[in-house]
Design an enzyme around this catalytic site. Structure first.
Site, short mmCIF file in Angstrom:
data_model
loop_
_atom_site.label_atom_id
_atom_site.label_comp_id
_atom_site.label_asym_id
_atom_site.label_seq_id
_atom_site.Cartn_x
_atom_site.Cartn_y
_atom_site.Cartn_z
N SER A 8 0.94 -1.28 0.01
CA SER A 8 0.14 0.03 0.05
C SER A 8 0.91 1.12 0.18
O SER A 8 1.79 1.53 0.67
CB SER A 8 -1.00 -0.15 1.37
OG SER A 8 -1.32 1.45 1.41
N HIS A 33 -1.28 -1.30 -4.16
CA HIS A 33 -2.66 -1.10 -3.27
C HIS A 33 -2.79 0.61 -3.05
O HIS A 33 -1.84 1.00 -2.47
CB HIS A 33 -2.69 -1.66 -2.22
CG HIS A 33 -3.86 -1.69 -1.17
ND1 HIS A 33 -5.03 -2.44 -1.38
CD2 HIS A 33 -4.18 -0.86 -0.11
CE1 HIS A 33 -5.95 -2.06 -0.63
NE2 HIS A 33 -5.57 -1.18 0.37
N ASP A 35 -4.70 3.55 -1.38
CA ASP A 35 -5.66 3.51 -0.39
C ASP A 35 -6.50 5.29 -0.67
O ASP A 35 -5.81 6.12 -0.49
CB ASP A 35 -5.46 3.58 1.01
CG ASP A 35 -4.92 2.10 1.25
OD1 ASP A 35 -4.03 1.78 1.66
OD2 ASP A 35 -5.96 1.33 1.21
N MET A 37 -9.20 7.99 0.33
CA MET A 37 -9.88 8.18 1.54
C MET A 37 -10.54 9.62 1.44
O MET A 37 -9.99 10.42 1.10
CB MET A 37 -9.20 8.09 2.99
CG MET A 37 -8.48 6.86 3.16
SD MET A 37 -7.35 6.84 4.63
CE MET A 37 -6.29 5.13 4.41
N HIS A 67 -8.47 0.87 -3.43
CA HIS A 67 -9.38 0.56 -2.05
C HIS A 67 -10.12 1.85 -2.01
O HIS A 67 -9.47 2.73 -1.48
CB HIS A 67 -8.39 0.32 -1.35
CG HIS A 67 -9.16 -0.09 0.03
ND1 HIS A 67 -8.48 -0.43 1.24
CD2 HIS A 67 -10.48 -0.04 0.35
CE1 HIS A 67 -9.49 -0.62 2.26
NE2 HIS A 67 -10.75 -0.53 1.70
N MET A 69 -12.14 4.02 0.15
CA MET A 69 -12.88 4.18 1.46
C MET A 69 -13.56 5.53 1.37
O MET A 69 -13.04 6.54 2.04
CB MET A 69 -11.52 4.08 2.63
CG MET A 69 -11.08 2.78 2.94
SD MET A 69 -9.51 2.80 3.70
CE MET A 69 -8.63 3.04 2.34
N MET A 142 -10.71 -6.68 6.38
CA MET A 142 -9.96 -5.30 7.03
C MET A 142 -9.64 -5.56 8.32
O MET A 142 -10.11 -6.17 9.22
CB MET A 142 -10.88 -3.94 7.16
CG MET A 142 -11.23 -3.27 5.89
SD MET A 142 -9.83 -3.08 5.14
CE MET A 142 -9.20 -1.81 6.14
N GLY A 147 -8.68 3.54 7.73
CA GLY A 147 -8.35 5.16 7.61
C GLY A 147 -6.87 5.69 7.85
O GLY A 147 -6.53 6.68 7.59
N PHE A 148 -6.20 4.77 8.49
CA PHE A 148 -4.87 5.04 8.64
C PHE A 148 -3.76 3.85 8.31
O PHE A 148 -3.96 2.74 8.54
CB PHE A 148 -4.56 5.62 10.24
CG PHE A 148 -5.40 6.93 10.26
CD1 PHE A 148 -6.54 6.52 10.68
CD2 PHE A 148 -5.02 8.14 10.09
CE1 PHE A 148 -7.58 7.90 11.05
CE2 PHE A 148 -5.65 9.37 10.27
CZ PHE A 148 -6.89 8.97 10.85
N GLY A 149 -2.47 4.12 7.94
CA GLY A 149 -1.52 3.22 7.88
C GLY A 149 -0.81 3.22 9.16
O GLY A 149 -1.11 3.69 9.98
N GLY A 150 0.03 2.04 9.22
CA GLY A 150 0.80 2.07 10.68
C GLY A 150 0.04 1.72 12.01
O GLY A 150 0.58 1.62 12.96
N ASP A 181 -5.99 -6.76 4.62
CA ASP A 181 -5.62 -5.42 4.75
C ASP A 181 -5.52 -4.80 5.90
O ASP A 181 -6.58 -4.29 6.33
CB ASP A 181 -6.51 -4.55 3.70
CG ASP A 181 -5.97 -3.36 3.24
OD1 ASP A 181 -6.86 -2.54 2.79
OD2 ASP A 181 -4.95 -2.92 3.88
N GLY A 182 -3.97 -4.36 6.30
CA GLY A 182 -4.04 -3.56 7.52
C GLY A 182 -3.35 -4.14 8.43
O GLY A 182 -3.63 -5.15 9.09
N GLY A 183 -2.13 -3.50 9.00
CA GLY A 183 -1.24 -3.79 10.01
C GLY A 183 -0.46 -5.21 9.90
O GLY A 183 -0.12 -5.69 10.68
N GLY A 203 1.58 -1.99 3.95
CA GLY A 203 1.89 -0.52 3.71
C GLY A 203 3.31 -0.09 4.50
O GLY A 203 4.33 -0.37 4.19
N SER A 204 3.09 0.10 5.89
CA SER A 204 3.99 0.58 6.71
C SER A 204 4.92 -0.76 6.95
O SER A 204 6.30 -0.74 7.13
CB SER A 204 3.73 0.90 8.09
OG SER A 204 2.78 -0.13 8.57
C1 DX5 Z 1 -6.22 1.20 5.91
C2 DX5 Z 1 -5.88 1.08 4.45
C3 DX5 Z 1 -4.80 -0.03 4.53
C4 DX5 Z 1 -3.49 0.49 5.15
C5 DX5 Z 1 -2.49 -0.51 5.08
O1 DX5 Z 1 -7.45 1.95 5.90
O2 DX5 Z 1 -6.96 0.20 3.80
O3 DX5 Z 1 -4.45 -0.47 3.07
O4 DX5 Z 1 -2.97 1.52 4.72
O5 DX5 Z 1 -1.34 0.06 5.59
P1 DX5 Z 1 -0.43 -0.77 6.82
O6 DX5 Z 1 -0.19 -1.93 6.20
O7 DX5 Z 1 0.73 0.51 7.26
O8 DX5 Z 1 -1.75 -0.96 7.88
ZN ZN Z 2 -6.26 -0.51 1.92
#
Ligand code: DX5
Ligand code: ZN
Length: 224
Positions: A8, A33, A35, A37, A67, A69, A142, A147-150, A181-183, A203-204
């Site tokens: 991402s 990916h 994202d 928002m 994606h 959102m 999810m 809403g956020f990475g990391g 997807d996520g974390g 992502g992170s």
């Molecule tokens: C969160 C996004 C994810 C997120 C992935 O709303 O849909 O794609 O950015 O980033 P990490 O891997 O840092 O959670």
């Molecule tokens: Zn995503």
């Protein structure tokens, strides 16, 4: 089927977007990916159509997994497909944001792009009716609140992926892929694959590490 790795770009360095995308593509990313928002569906505003257009203008554009959102995604599916055409592989809408799910998915499908439906952590798998499965190519579980990475991976989502995996394995005919997807990072990607994910978004887990290529090859090792 080969497990797919989709970095991402939410956590990338936007000052050097092309290099950041190039780096993970050269390291073997299967999809990028993106994202999107809108500050309504999620309490954050990220990137949109200009970034998708820019990625599509790269020297060797990657396949994009977009994606959305955003509220009322059906209003924007075609705009994003046009912006990234012909490099948009998947467009995913959030089940919770979509009153007109059927038309949103049809608008994606008729452009020859794979349809995705994302379920937030609290949304049960059961909201996707059997008859709708035909119109869905990817179900995104999810594994963080969007809403956020990391953010930290929600471990309870492993059983949700397992539940979806066994439901799909009992289905005949064409069945959706599972995307998580996520974390997700080097520490938990094995469990996510083990639970039954076909596509992993991180992502992170890549962009916040020293060496993207080393991280991705270590992930690949685990993904099998
Ligand atoms: C969160 C996004 C994810 C997120 C992935 O709303 O849909 O794609 O950015 O980033 P990490 O891997 O840092 O959670
Ligand atoms: Zn995503």
């Amino acid at each position: 089927m080969k497990k797919l790795l989709a970095p991402s770009i939410l956590s990338c360095d936007y000052l050097h977007l092309e290099e950041e995308v190039d780096a993970v593509c050269k390291a073997g990313a299967d999809l990028i990916h993106v994202d999107v928002m809108d500050g309504h569906f999620v309490p954050n505003i990220s990137i949109g159509i200009p970034i998708v257009e820019a990625i599509a203008r790269m020297e060797s554009p990657p396949q994009m997994d977009i994606h959305l959102m955003i509220d009322s995604p059906e209003k924007f599916t075609e705009k994003f497909i046009n912006a990234g055409s012909p490099h948009v592989k998947i467009v995913t809408v959030q089940m919770e944001a979509c009153n007109l799910l059927y038309s949103a998915l049809s608008s994606i499908r008729w452009r020859g792009v794979m349809t995705g439906v994302a379920l937030n952590p609290a949304t049960p798998i059961g909201v996707i009716e059997e008859k709708l499965m035909e119109l869905i190519d990817v179900i995104v579980i999810m594994t963080v609140e969007p809403g956020f990475g990391g953010q930290k991976f929600i471990p309870e989502m492993l059983s949700k992926i397992r539940e979806l995996r066994s439901l799909l394995d009992r289905m005949d005919g064409k069945k959706p892929l599972i995307e998580a997807d996520g974390g997700i990072n080097l520490g938990n990607i094995g469990e996510v694959i083990e639970a039954g994910a076909d596509i992993v978004v991180t992502g992170s887990g890549i962009y916040k590490t020293e060496n993207y290529a080393d991280t991705m090859s270590a992930m690949r090792e685990i993904m099998g």
